[in-house]
Design a protein around this motif. Structure first.
Motif, PDB file in Angstrom:
ATOM      1  N   ALA A 149       5.987 -29.902 -13.407  1.00  0.00           N
ATOM      2  CA  ALA A 149       5.295 -30.213 -13.995  1.00  0.00           C
ATOM      3  C   ALA A 149       4.506 -31.107 -15.262  1.00  0.00           C
ATOM      4  CB  ALA A 149       3.577 -31.006 -12.598  1.00  0.00           C
ATOM      5  N   LEU A 150       4.549 -30.076 -15.769  1.00  0.00           N
ATOM      6  CA  LEU A 150       4.386 -30.538 -17.037  1.00  0.00           C
ATOM      7  C   LEU A 150       5.935 -30.854 -18.335  1.00  0.00           C
ATOM      8  CD1 LEU A 150       1.263 -28.288 -17.610  1.00  0.00           C
ATOM      9  CD2 LEU A 150       1.312 -30.823 -17.180  1.00  0.00           C
ATOM     10  N   ARG A 151       5.512 -31.890 -18.458  1.00  0.00           N
ATOM     11  CA  ARG A 151       7.245 -31.523 -20.451  1.00  0.00           C
ATOM     12  C   ARG A 151       6.355 -31.989 -21.174  1.00  0.00           C
ATOM     13  NH1 ARG A 151      12.600 -32.898 -17.361  1.00  0.00           N
ATOM     14  NH2 ARG A 151      12.912 -31.044 -18.939  1.00  0.00           N
ATOM     15  N   ILE A 171       3.288 -34.839 -21.255  1.00  0.00           N
ATOM     16  CA  ILE A 171       3.306 -35.322 -20.713  1.00  0.00           C
ATOM     17  C   ILE A 171       3.593 -34.903 -18.555  1.00  0.00           C
ATOM     18  CG2 ILE A 171       5.576 -36.685 -18.994  1.00  0.00           C
ATOM     19  CD1 ILE A 171       4.910 -37.944 -21.816  1.00  0.00           C
ATOM     20  N   ALA A 172       2.563 -35.019 -17.483  1.00  0.00           N
ATOM     21  CA  ALA A 172       1.970 -34.575 -16.569  1.00  0.00           C
ATOM     22  C   ALA A 172       2.711 -35.691 -15.958  1.00  0.00           C
ATOM     23  CB  ALA A 172       0.973 -34.256 -16.761  1.00  0.00           C
ATOM     24  N   ALA A 173       3.833 -35.354 -14.262  1.00  0.00           N
ATOM     25  CA  ALA A 173       4.526 -35.616 -13.681  1.00  0.00           C
ATOM     26  C   ALA A 173       2.858 -35.945 -12.320  1.00  0.00           C
ATOM     27  CB  ALA A 173       5.531 -35.042 -12.597  1.00  0.00           C
ATOM     28  N   VAL A 174       2.846 -37.598 -11.787  1.00  0.00           N
ATOM     29  CA  VAL A 174       1.740 -37.485 -10.622  1.00  0.00           C
ATOM     30  C   VAL A 174       2.949 -37.880  -9.309  1.00  0.00           C
ATOM     31  CG1 VAL A 174       0.945 -39.006  -9.790  1.00  0.00           C
ATOM     32  CG2 VAL A 174       0.282 -38.331 -11.975  1.00  0.00           C
ATOM     33  N   THR A 175       2.524 -37.693  -8.259  1.00  0.00           N
ATOM     34  CA  THR A 175       4.148 -36.945  -6.998  1.00  0.00           C
ATOM     35  C   THR A 175       3.066 -36.744  -5.686  1.00  0.00           C
ATOM     36  OG1 THR A 175       4.073 -34.421  -6.633  1.00  0.00           O
ATOM     37  CG2 THR A 175       5.432 -35.625  -8.644  1.00  0.00           C
ATOM     38  N   HIS A 212      -2.104 -40.535  -5.547  1.00  0.00           N
ATOM     39  CA  HIS A 212      -1.061 -38.383  -5.885  1.00  0.00           C
ATOM     40  C   HIS A 212      -2.454 -37.608  -6.710  1.00  0.00           C
ATOM     41  CE1 HIS A 212       1.062 -41.883  -3.411  1.00  0.00           C
ATOM     42  NE2 HIS A 212       1.286 -42.135  -4.037  1.00  0.00           N
ATOM     43  N   ALA A 213      -1.405 -37.374  -6.909  1.00  0.00           N
ATOM     44  CA  ALA A 213      -1.918 -36.245  -8.313  1.00  0.00           C
ATOM     45  C   ALA A 213      -0.888 -35.703  -9.057  1.00  0.00           C
ATOM     46  CB  ALA A 213      -2.367 -35.165  -7.331  1.00  0.00           C
ATOM     47  N   VAL A 214      -1.385 -34.579 -10.034  1.00  0.00           N
ATOM     48  CA  VAL A 214      -0.309 -33.877  -9.996  1.00  0.00           C
ATOM     49  C   VAL A 214      -0.511 -32.611  -9.331  1.00  0.00           C
ATOM     50  CG1 VAL A 214       0.070 -32.251 -12.753  1.00  0.00           C
ATOM     51  CG2 VAL A 214      -0.695 -34.545 -12.949  1.00  0.00           C
ATOM     52  N   HIS A 215       0.728 -31.573  -9.069  1.00  0.00           N
ATOM     53  CA  HIS A 215       0.745 -31.009  -8.481  1.00  0.00           C
ATOM     54  C   HIS A 215       0.729 -29.666  -8.682  1.00  0.00           C
ATOM     55  CE1 HIS A 215       0.542 -33.865  -5.299  1.00  0.00           C
ATOM     56  NE2 HIS A 215       0.569 -32.982  -3.979  1.00  0.00           N
ATOM     57  N   PHE A 216       0.213 -28.711  -8.857  1.00  0.00           N
ATOM     58  CA  PHE A 216       0.562 -27.269  -9.333  1.00  0.00           C
ATOM     59  C   PHE A 216       0.835 -25.741  -8.369  1.00  0.00           C
ATOM     60  CE2 PHE A 216      -1.525 -29.633 -13.379  1.00  0.00           C
ATOM     61  CZ  PHE A 216      -0.644 -29.335 -13.863  1.00  0.00           C
ATOM     62  N   ARG A 337       6.906 -14.446 -11.905  1.00  0.00           N
ATOM     63  CA  ARG A 337       7.458 -15.842 -12.492  1.00  0.00           C
ATOM     64  C   ARG A 337       8.399 -16.603 -11.502  1.00  0.00           C
ATOM     65  NH1 ARG A 337       5.463 -17.542 -17.431  1.00  0.00           N
ATOM     66  NH2 ARG A 337       7.612 -18.488 -18.472  1.00  0.00           N
ATOM     67  N   SER A 338       8.698 -17.501 -11.121  1.00  0.00           N
ATOM     68  CA  SER A 338       9.602 -18.503 -11.254  1.00  0.00           C
ATOM     69  C   SER A 338      10.071 -19.860 -11.672  1.00  0.00           C
ATOM     70  CB  SER A 338       9.161 -18.767  -9.068  1.00  0.00           C
ATOM     71  OG  SER A 338      10.064 -19.455  -8.166  1.00  0.00           O
ATOM     72  N   ARG A 339      11.077 -20.314 -10.823  1.00  0.00           N
ATOM     73  CA  ARG A 339      11.647 -20.971 -11.420  1.00  0.00           C
ATOM     74  C   ARG A 339      10.402 -22.612 -10.532  1.00  0.00           C
ATOM     75  NH1 ARG A 339      17.514 -24.260 -10.010  1.00  0.00           N
ATOM     76  NH2 ARG A 339      17.061 -25.967 -11.423  1.00  0.00           N
ATOM     77  N   HIS A 340      10.410 -22.438  -9.617  1.00  0.00           N
ATOM     78  CA  HIS A 340       9.264 -23.578  -8.928  1.00  0.00           C
ATOM     79  C   HIS A 340       8.137 -22.595  -8.712  1.00  0.00           C
ATOM     80  CE1 HIS A 340      12.833 -26.215  -8.499  1.00  0.00           C
ATOM     81  NE2 HIS A 340      13.393 -25.088  -7.879  1.00  0.00           N
ATOM     82  N   ALA A 341       7.668 -21.918  -9.223  1.00  0.00           N
ATOM     83  CA  ALA A 341       6.171 -20.927  -9.100  1.00  0.00           C
ATOM     84  C   ALA A 341       5.636 -22.766  -9.071  1.00  0.00           C
ATOM     85  CB  ALA A 341       5.720 -19.936 -10.227  1.00  0.00           C
ATOM     86  N   SER A 342       5.166 -23.854  -9.541  1.00  0.00           N
ATOM     87  CA  SER A 342       4.689 -24.918  -9.609  1.00  0.00           C
ATOM     88  C   SER A 342       5.048 -26.346  -9.944  1.00  0.00           C
ATOM     89  CB  SER A 342       3.485 -24.700 -10.897  1.00  0.00           C
ATOM     90  OG  SER A 342       2.986 -25.830 -11.261  1.00  0.00           O
ATOM     91  N   GLY A 343       4.469 -27.106  -9.706  1.00  0.00           N
ATOM     92  CA  GLY A 343       6.023 -28.672  -9.599  1.00  0.00           C
ATOM     93  C   GLY A 343       6.324 -29.015  -8.521  1.00  0.00           C
ATOM     94  N   HIS A 344       7.421 -29.095  -8.556  1.00  0.00           N
ATOM     95  CA  HIS A 344       8.326 -29.965  -7.741  1.00  0.00           C
ATOM     96  C   HIS A 344       9.224 -29.159  -6.694  1.00  0.00           C
ATOM     97  CE1 HIS A 344       6.495 -32.373  -9.625  1.00  0.00           C
ATOM     98  NE2 HIS A 344       7.891 -32.562 -10.645  1.00  0.00           N
TER      99      HIS A 344
END
Length: 347
Positions: A149-151, A171-175, A212-216, A337-344
């Motif tokens: 979710a962070l870039r 940059i944080a993505a709000v989803t 909405h929110a930034v999801h972790f 650690r995982s590619r999708h451990a957090s975010g989308h």
């Protein structure tokens, strides 16, 4: 009445709306000026009360903006459906005489902030090894998981009264609950100091944040909702097995949309009147959920982390969790650690 027609009707009575919902503000030319969407005295919130952009508002302190439906929703801590009902009720009241406002189409209205937010996020790069990661490290946060979710954007435009500057930005993505990006949150950074950039508003949002929110992490039956991004990242670092939502402001914390699966929500608002108001609004909107406050020792949990260190803060928060949640989230093995451990995407 359709939503757009309802917003136009409110815009035609913008002054009366402001006097009703923001009574501590005052009129200044074409604007009603107040401290924030809750009506706190001050000069950060500007609501246009006349002209073709009547009803539009912007909070200079947070970068939030919207129309009068958004303002009513935030002011009263309502769901979108309840805000529509509140607006209809208001429009049935006697209103102060005000010349009719014609809301015309103009080229600036064709700008799509959600599309712009998605483009900027897509143009950004992963955070690992960037100035954004170093900035978070200076705030005591080590990203032990892949936070998708962070870039980081190395050249992000910052508009001020005189023109445009260029600074690096976190940059944080709000989803939304389906994982679709509805907005972004930008924190402009100074490469010389690894701190926030020396601009008037180093944090600004873009797009649709309301609800909405930034999801972790993947939401389940238990989660934490935090007021600010750095508080959310602090909690995610200390409790990597707990899903965390970053609402990005007190107003948006009180307006969060929660999924049906979520049954217990710990709320980490800032330790100030606005934070407690947001907690109470959120709890009053979701009376069918178990909503509990997590209280920092200082202003917020990131300030606690910097001052006291991770272990004392982790222990302080663990004591505020229900006993049955401690083995599940505090004593269990740390995730890999995982590619999708957090975010989308799936965890």
């Amino acid at each position: 009445m359709q939503v757009g027609m309802l917003a136009d009707a409110l815009a035609s009575q913008a002054l009366a709306v402001c006097r009703c919902y923001l009574p501590s503000g005052r009129r200044q030319g074409q604007y009603w000026i107040c401290g924030d969407v809750h009506g706190t005295p001050g000069r950060s919130l500007f609501v246009r009360i006349s002209g073709y952009r009547a009803g539009k508002w912007c909070d200079a302190a947070t970068g939030e903006y919207g129309d009068l439906l958004d303002l009513i929703m935030l002011n009263r801590g309502l769901s979108f459906r309840d805000a529509l009902a509140e607006a209809r009720h208001f429009l049935g009241m006697p209103c102060l005489p005000e010349p009719p406002v014609t809301v015309s189409q103009d080229s600036s209205d064709a700008y799509d902030p959600i599309a712009a937010a998605r483009r900027l996020f897509a143009a950004s790069v992963p955070i690992t090894g960037t100035l954004a990661e170093r900035y978070l490290g200076s705030r005591g946060m080590q990203l032990t998981q892949d936070h998708t979710a962070l870039r980081f954007h190395p050249h992000c435009y910052y508009r001020n009264e005189t023109g445009v500057e260029v600074w690096p930005a976190l940059i944080a993505a709000v989803t939304d609950l389906k994982g679709m990006i509805t907005g972004i949150h930008r924190t402009w950074l100074d490469p010389e100091t690894c701190d926030k950039a020396p601009v008037d508003q180093p944090r600004r949002a873009l797009g649709q944040l309301l609800g909405h929110a930034v999801h972790f992490g993947q939401l389940g039956d238990i989660a934490i909702a935090a007021e600010g991004l750095e508080t959310a990242l602090t909690l995610k670092m200390l409790f990597p097995n707990l899903p965390v939502l970053a609402a990005l402001s007190a107003a948006h914390l009180g307006a969060l949309i929660l999924p049906d699966i979520l049954q217990r929500l710990y709320v980490a608002s800032d330790n100030d009147p606005a934070g407690w108001q947001a907690f109470n609004r959120l709890r009053s909107r979701h009376t069918d959920r178990d909503i509990r406050a997590l209280v920092p020792r200082l202003d917020d949990f990131n300030a606690d982390l910097i001052t006291f260190g991770p272990d004392p803060v982790r222990q302080s928060i663990a004591r505020q969790l229900l006993p049955e949640d401690v083995p599940r989230f505090v004593l269990c093995p740390q995730p890999t650690r995982s590619r999708h451990a957090s975010g989308h995407g799936p965890a």
